[in-house]
Design an enzyme around this catalytic site. Structure first.
Site, mmCIF file in Angstrom:
data_model
loop_
_atom_site.group_PDB
_atom_site.id
_atom_site.type_symbol
_atom_site.label_atom_id
_atom_site.label_comp_id
_atom_site.label_asym_id
_atom_site.label_seq_id
_atom_site.Cartn_x
_atom_site.Cartn_y
_atom_site.Cartn_z
ATOM 1 N N THR A 377 1.097 -1.168 0.633
ATOM 2 C CA THR A 377 0.178 -0.024 -0.177
ATOM 3 C C THR A 377 1.215 1.076 0.008
ATOM 4 O O THR A 377 1.932 0.821 0.151
ATOM 5 C CB THR A 377 -1.077 -0.181 1.446
ATOM 6 O OG1 THR A 377 -1.500 -0.908 0.860
ATOM 7 C CG2 THR A 377 -1.993 1.079 1.267
ATOM 8 N N ASN A 397 -3.311 -3.238 -1.916
ATOM 9 C CA ASN A 397 -3.918 -4.537 -1.062
ATOM 10 C C ASN A 397 -2.494 -5.620 -1.103
ATOM 11 O O ASN A 397 -1.240 -4.530 -0.620
ATOM 12 C CB ASN A 397 -5.032 -5.992 -1.298
ATOM 13 C CG ASN A 397 -4.733 -6.394 -0.177
ATOM 14 O OD1 ASN A 397 -4.758 -5.634 1.074
ATOM 15 N ND2 ASN A 397 -5.606 -7.499 -0.163
ATOM 16 N N ASP A 419 -9.905 -8.749 2.113
ATOM 17 C CA ASP A 419 -9.822 -7.638 2.500
ATOM 18 C C ASP A 419 -11.306 -7.815 3.715
ATOM 19 O O ASP A 419 -11.689 -7.575 5.190
ATOM 20 C CB ASP A 419 -10.029 -6.069 2.657
ATOM 21 C CG ASP A 419 -8.468 -5.765 2.626
ATOM 22 O OD1 ASP A 419 -7.404 -6.348 2.866
ATOM 23 O OD2 ASP A 419 -7.635 -4.261 2.407
ATOM 24 N N SER A 449 -7.768 -1.029 6.852
ATOM 25 C CA SER A 449 -6.509 -0.722 7.969
ATOM 26 C C SER A 449 -6.528 0.813 7.461
ATOM 27 O O SER A 449 -5.690 1.853 8.617
ATOM 28 C CB SER A 449 -6.300 -1.275 8.277
ATOM 29 O OG SER A 449 -6.222 -2.099 9.160
HETATM 30 O O1 DON Z 1 -6.589 -1.440 3.123
HETATM 31 C C1 DON Z 1 -5.839 -2.338 3.243
HETATM 32 O O2 DON Z 1 -6.541 -2.059 5.032
HETATM 33 C C2 DON Z 1 -4.628 -3.062 3.616
HETATM 34 N N1 DON Z 1 -5.421 -3.486 1.943
HETATM 35 C C3 DON Z 1 -4.294 -2.274 3.278
HETATM 36 C C4 DON Z 1 -2.729 -3.148 2.349
HETATM 37 C C5 DON Z 1 -1.667 -3.213 2.676
HETATM 38 O O3 DON Z 1 -1.545 -1.984 3.570
HETATM 39 C C6 DON Z 1 -0.577 -3.367 2.201
HETATM 40 N N2 DON Z 1 0.732 -2.908 3.246
HETATM 41 N N3 DON Z 1 1.223 -2.853 3.418
#
Ligand code: DON
Length: 565
Positions: A377, A397, A419, A449
């Site tokens: 992310t 993701n 998720d 998150s």
């Molecule tokens: O929306 C979310 O919480 C996750 N899809 C975030 C993914 C994420 O932070 C991956 N990276 N480190």
């Protein structure tokens, strides 16, 4: 006379454009700690930060820069920057308005609650992680246009740096080369058409990555707006890709996708106003709960990284994640008792079971795996000379999302369906468990998150921050805020100091390798299982000091880099 003027402009235009190419995509450096007087951008890639500054120099505001930076990240940081994913933006505009824009992916209309269970009811999480069926309906392009209402420059001008980077290429970093090489087999296995991410032989630092198809898609968006992505050629290509690979995103899903302007979460913490993201992110509620649970304890007296402070913070984290798993989901589909679980009395009650010096136990139910290393992310922060502050977290993701590149359109699709709570009690890729509130329903947005956050004091933004890191995002932002606002760390240490993480289940404390040994030992004596792990997150931070001086910090854990003037 008019004709002459027109001809002159036509002749001068290419030269003007060339003059606007304010950075060299083959020769650039990383700036981890920048001081600026007027404006700054910090993001996961130097070229993306420079793209943001380019449009600031052209008269854009912080929202313009956030859009240009996100579009550039979609080119230069393909593991997380995206057109085929989603994100959240929070902003505090100089006139005092606050904004929260939700462009999270949604489940396709043909999604079903049990679509990732086999005939024995066992969760097949590979299907929610890799390939066409893992993708939610992308939200990013809708989010950029929803944000654009608050920008100053034409959208095409904001897309120009990204188009240039995609068309002419840029020199890739060592981390990018390693990432592309690591995914080579997945790209070959999961794609139905050749992609720019696979070349003959392996990628090396400094190689040029050209993305002609992506440049074409970006041009369509620049020319046709939302319709350049959600309808017409690009939508046709996405749906054709779905047909070839067994995915379910339809033309109707794309055409009906809308970003949603939400009421941001705003709360007070020790004289500061914290502005952050509401549902469908759990992040804002999470930090409101955790900060609320620790607010009245004398953390600054106990000291930074002292066993006492860390234990209290762990117990706050544990309780917030237990609530997350049980209560939280997309409020457009389920009832969530947000007022209650963020109320002072509730949070104080939650801490009644806290015993200093002794570990609490998470309930004894199916535990997940520890969150694994991921950098997929990405976060960016911008402040401009008028005091507009923008904080954006955006994602596919997992790294490179579903690894599916839309044939002919050159962008990666997310694997955000993971998720959702694929099956109550079954952990997702971050070890998070969920319940009915986060079950799959057509059109519903999966719980996130991501926690883009801005801190305001005396009517001015003083801190802009956020990070990737899956389930560790909320605890990282929690620690970043305490580091800066309570423990008095400077900006660089606020970002780079070792972090720790507890998410209720599994019942372990994860710490970065450089986390102090003495504190680890003390925690073990209190009854905690402490596990060292790979780096947590990639935090970006902008601090605005009294008088207006700006400090921007990019996390040491990645290629993160600041730019500004
Ligand atoms: O929306 C979310 O919480 C996750 N899809 C975030 C993914 C994420 O932070 C991956 N990276 N480190």
């Amino acid at each position: 006379m008019r004709l002459l003027l027109f001809l002159l402009i036509c002749l001068a235009a290419p030269a003007m454009l060339a003059a606007q190419q304010s950075f060299d995509p083959y020769n650039y450096t990383t700036d981890k700690h920048l001081h600026a007087d007027r404006c700054a951008v910090v993001s996961a890639h130097p070229l993306a930060s420079l793209a943001g500054v380019e449009v600031l120099r052209q008269g854009g505001n912080a929202v313009d820069a956030a859009i240009a930076t996100q579009l550039a990240l979609a080119v230069v940081y393909p593991e997380a920057g995206n057109l085929g994913g989603g994100g959240f933006l929070v902003a505090r505009l100089h006139d005092g308005r606050t904004l929260a824009i939700d462009y999270r992916e949604k489940a396709p209309g043909n999604a079903q609650r049990d679509m990732y269970l086999d005939s024995n009811g066992v969760a097949q999480t590979r299907m929610s992680l890799d390939g066409h069926l893992a993708a939610g309906v992308p939200g990013t392009v809708a989010g950029l246009f929803a944000s654009h209402k608050y920008a100053r420059l034409p959208f095409a001008q904001l897309a120009a740096p990204a188009i240039r980077l995609a068309e002419k290429g840029y020199a890739i970093t060592a981390a990018e080369a390693a990432g592309l090489n690591r995914q080579r087999e997945n790209f070959l296995r999961l794609n139905t058409a050749p992609t720019a991410f696979v070349k003959t032989g392996t990628w090396k630092t400094g190689d040029t990555l050209v993305q002609t198809e992506l440049a074409h898609t970006l041009r369509l968006i620049a020319r046709r707006g939302m319709k350049g992505f959600y309808e017409g050629e690009t939508a046709d290509r996405i749906v054709a890709e779905m047909k070839r690979g067994g995915g379910i995103i339809s033309k109707k899903d794309l055409k009906s996708y809308r970003a949603k302007v939400r009421r941001p979460i705003l709360f007070n913490f020790r004289g500061y106003t914290i502005l952050t993201m509401p549902l469908p992110s759990s992040g804002g509620i999470g930090i409101q709960q955790m900060l609320g649970m620790v607010e009245t304890y004398p953390l600054e007296t106990w000291g930074f990284h002292s066993a006492k402070s860390v234990q209290l913070m762990i117990e706050a984290e544990r309780r917030a994640y237990a609530d997350r798993a049980h209560f939280l989901g997309d409020m457009d589909f389920v009832k969530v008792p947000v007022q209650t679980i963020t109320g002072t009395r509730y949070l104080q009650d939650r801490m009644q079971t806290f015993t200093p010096g002794r570990a609490s136990q998470s309930e004894n139910i199916a535990a997940g795996q520890a969150g694994r290393e991921s950098t997929e992310t990405t976060h960016l922060c911008v402040v401009d000379q008028d005091g507009n502050a923008v904080s954006v977290t955006t994602t596919l993701n997992g790294g490179y999302g579903s690894k599916v590149v839309v044939g002919g359109a050159g962008f990666l699709l997310n694997n955000e369906m993971d998720d959702f709570s694929v099956k109550p009690g079954t952990p997702n890729m971050y070890g998070l468990v969920g319940a009915e509130a986060n079950a799959i329903q057509p059109g519903k947005r999966m719980l996130s998150s991501m926690t883009p956050t801005i801190v305001i004091k005396d009517n001015q933004p003083v801190l802009i921050t956020g990070t990737p890191g899956g389930s560790t995002i909320i605890t990282s932002v929690f620690q970043t805020l305490l580091n800066a606002l309570v423990f008095g760390l400077d900006a660089v240490n606020t970002v780079n100091a070792p972090k720790f993480h507890h998410q209720w289940l599994p019942d372990i404390v994860q710490v970065e390798r450089d986390f102090p040994d003495s504190t680890q030992q003390a925690l073990r004596q209190m009854g905690y299982e402490v596990v060292t792990r790979s780096p947590i997150g990639r935090t970006e931070l902008i601090r605005i000091h009294p008088g207006g001086k700006i400090e921007a910090v990019g996390d040491k854990r990645g290629d993160d880099s600041a730019a500004g003037y």
